[in-house]
Design a protein around this motif. Structure first.
Motif: not given
Length: 408
Positions: A45, A95, A124, A127
């Motif tokens: 990310q 994301l 998800l 994250a």
């Protein structure tokens, strides 16, 4: 009436001054030829100083797509047309788009609609998001429920179709249809005031053949604060065709694309383009692949990830949820023929008041309905709906049509 007067002045300045562009936060990339079976890497990310300590570190999603061969096989053989998200680069982009930029740094709650194989679902959760997975196809439920059992409360799986919430048809409601009150109660989501922050983000993908119908269903619910919108300003993060996106943000004077749906969404919501992705990136069932990947010309088309956020100031003392349905019907009637004269339409609704209404907004007397801004339509309605001469009978003429459209 002071707030209406202030709005009139603001719209005059708005129309005469420079026009602000539609907000865009675009993360686009070139055509990517997905190679699902060969992927063995990890996802990272993009760092954000606003993320919590647990997610400020590089996000590593080490689950190989190859590990989900059973789920991918089910996606390949799906009997209904769907697009599945399996590409790691696309997942990383999603994301980033769903990250809580500018908020309190907490990962927002995500309602993921039709996750299918659940590959994005896992990312998800990695994250830091709490995920409500609404899956309409029972074939995918066992693997999602297995994931739920190991998620430590971070995942709730529901057999439900987001677009069949609160069905109009009468009779026994069975999954994947469901009432929003039942769904939200089961997910422990409480109602919040319209002025509150967004309670959750809905992530979904519109089917290319029915996307207009599905968007209309959202408009009716939004303006009347029904269904999921009874619980607050639900934010939609939607993959739609690029053609539909341009229609959604089209501006007055574009008589081809500027339609009632454009006016209603722009008057109620902030619309942001977050990402563009070639259709070829998405996994589609093998029986639909040839027709889903290309247009008639044979070149790949793009899907747009669009954020649609209802505005805090949508409702006021001059425009309530009780007015919503009438405003929607009025807008549909006015935009049915976009080159017709606005004054004629106004005189039909409030006989003899057309000229005064146009002058009150400092509009040209011969202006066409397709040249009026969404904000001006909303203010016109706020003024006209309080006139004794306002004829609301036009609403009855469209009810049967709307029931047929929104029930599909």
């Amino acid at each position: 009436m002071s707030s209406i007067s202030a709005a009139r002045l603001g719209l005059y300045i708005f129309r005469c001054g420079s026009q602000a562009a539609t907000p865009v936060l675009l993360c686009s990339r070139q055509t990517h030829n997905a190679s699902v079976s060969n992927y063995k890497g990890t996802l990272h990310q993009c760092p954000s100083s606003r993320l919590s300590a647990g997610t400020q570190q590089k996000l590593q999603w080490s689950k190989s797509v190859r590990d989900h061969s059973l789920e991918l096989k089910m996606a390949e053989s799906c009997r209904h047309f769907r697009r599945f998200i399996t590409d790691p680069v696309l997942i990383n982009s999603i994301l980033k788009c769903l990250a809580p930029w500018g908020s309190n740094g907490m990962a927002p709650i995500i309602m993921e609609c039709n996750p299918g194989p659940g590959i994005l679902t896992r990312a998800l959760m990695d994250a830091g998001h709490k995920v409500f997975a609404l899956e309409s196809n029972s074939d995918f439920l066992p693997s999602l429920e297995t994931l739920q059992r190991t998620a430590n409360g971070q995942l709730n799986v529901v057999h439900c179709d987001f677009f069949k919430i609160d069905p109009w048809s009468e009779g026994l409601v069975q999954p994947p249809s469901m009432y929003s009150s039942t769904l939200m109660t089961n997910l422990n989501i409480s109602e919040v005031s319209w002025a509150s922050d967004v309670p959750l983000k809905v992530f979904l993908m519109l089917g290319h053949k029915r996307e207009r119908i599905l968007l209309w269903r959202q408009i009716y619910s939004l303006y009347e604060r029904l269904s999921v919108y009874r619980f607050g300003r639900i934010e939609l993060n939607v993959f739609m065709t690029e053609n539909q996106y341009w229609k959604l943000i089209s501006r007055p004077g574009d008589f081809v694309n500027y339609q009632a749906l454009s006016v209603l969404f722009q008057a109620a919501c902030d619309i942001e383009l977050l990402h563009k992705e070639p259709m070829s990136t998405f996994l589609t069932p093998s029986k639909f692949r040839s027709s889903a990947m290309t247009k008639s010309g044979g070149s790949p088309d793009d899907l747009c990830l669009v954020r649609i956020t209802p505005r805090r100031n949508l409702f006021s003392e001059n425009f309530t949820a009780a007015d919503g349905s009438t405003f929607v019907h009025m807008t549909k009637q006015f935009l049915a023929r976009r080159k017709s004269k606005l004054i004629d339409k106004l005189n039909n609704l409030a006989p003899g008041n057309g000229k005064d209404l146009i002058q009150s907004l400092a509009l040209p007397m011969d202006i066409a309905t397709g040249c009026v801004y969404p904000e001006e339509y909303k203010l016109l309605f706020e003024i006209i709906s309080r006139l004794e001469e306002f004829n609301r009978s036009f609403v009855l003429d469209e009810i049967c049509e709307d029931v047929a459209v929104t029930s599909n």
